[in-house]
Design a protein around this motif. Structure first.
Motif: not given
Length: 294
Positions: A11, A15, A20, A252, A254, A273
């Motif tokens: 992502h 990130r 990013e 997203t 994580n 991320d």
């Protein structure tokens, strides 16, 4: 464009680990090993396609340095829309350090002096690596149709010039992008992004389609894949998408326990991320891992 097994999608590069939407961030994701790089693009006032998440330059991820020319009345640039700035102005902005106290500062290594890249520059790095590109076009329902079409054409043109059209998908919450790409650039994959705020009654995000059946609406809009916000990615949604031959890339994600849960749901890709965390979880499940690229 089909997915193969459960894919690792970095992502905005990675990130959680590097700045990013930057070339060093993309390079680090490649070193970890990903199937695809997700990145965001905007269109400058002079027609350049640049890699940046927010339509308005955010002080969370960006900082001004010097004006592009002495006495530039537009300076400072942070806080202004990409559409109002030139590429030369954006070239002066530092994208390598997050604002102190931000959620990712505990895990992200700062890289001061890192610039905002163009999509062409990102293609130059990612093309030889063999990964796929998931390119999100940052528009919203307030954009006129003509500008959405211009932006879509510009992005498609960069990808075609780099020889990456066959390895690229266009992503959009604003589904006019999908319809435009289906009509004018059918060789590109088209991923329908959905989140809670785009599925409310009377939504303007879905190109006039109803929000009560997001899977069917995505297919009608021209999508070749569906990418839901993680809270929407329940087993029934995944099953409905697969019934219509739409791969599902959930975003997203994580936390390892969530990654494991979505693997069990049968999603086709996980956008994260932290590609390193996802790789560890996939290894625990005995799944094949994408190769590292150094």
């Amino acid at each position: 464009m089909l997915f193969s097994g459960v894919e690792v999608h970095g992502h905005r590069g990675a990130r959680g680990l590097r700045p990013e939407n930057t070339l060093p961030g993309f390079a680090h994701a490649l070193e970890l090993g990903v199937d695809a790089i997700e990145l965001d693009v905007g269109l400058t006032s002079d027609g350049a396609v640049v890699v940046c998440h927010d339509q308005v330059l955010s002080p969370v991820t960006l900082a001004d340095t010097v004006p592009a020319r002495p006495g530039d009345p537009s300076f400072p640039y942070v806080g202004k829309a990409i559409r109002e700035l030139t590429l030369a102005q954006l070239r002066t902005v530092d994208a390598g350090v997050r604002r102190p106290g931000d959620a990712f500062t505990a895990t992200q290594r700062p890289l001061p002096g890192t610039g905002i890249p163009t999509l062409a520059e990102a293609c130059g790095l990612l093309g030889p690596a063999g990964v796929r590109l998931s390119v999100e076009l940052k528009t919203d329902p307030g954009w006129p149709d003509a500008l959405v079409a211009l932006f879509t054409d510009a992005v498609a043109g960069v990808l075609a010039s780099a020889g990456l059209a066959a390895r690229s998908r266009l992503l959009a919450f604003d589904w006019r992008v999908l319809a435009e790409a289906r009509e004018r650039h059918p060789g590109l994959g088209r991923t329908a992004l959905v989140e809670r705020k785009t599925l409310v009654p009377g939504t303007r995000w879905l190109a006039g389609l109803p929000p009560d059946d997001p899977v069917g609406a995505a297919l009608a809009a021209g999508a070749t894949a569906l990418s839901p916000e993680h809270v929407l990615a329940v087993p029934s949604l995944v099953d409905d998408a697969h019934a219509l031959a739409l791969p599902v890339a959930v975003w997203t994600v994580n936390e390892p326990e969530d990654m494991s849960r979505f693997i069990k749901y049968g999603v086709d890709a996980i956008v994260t991320d932290y590609p390193d965390r996802l790789r560890r979880v996939m290894a625990e499940h005995g799944l094949p891992l994408p190769p590292a690229v150094t």
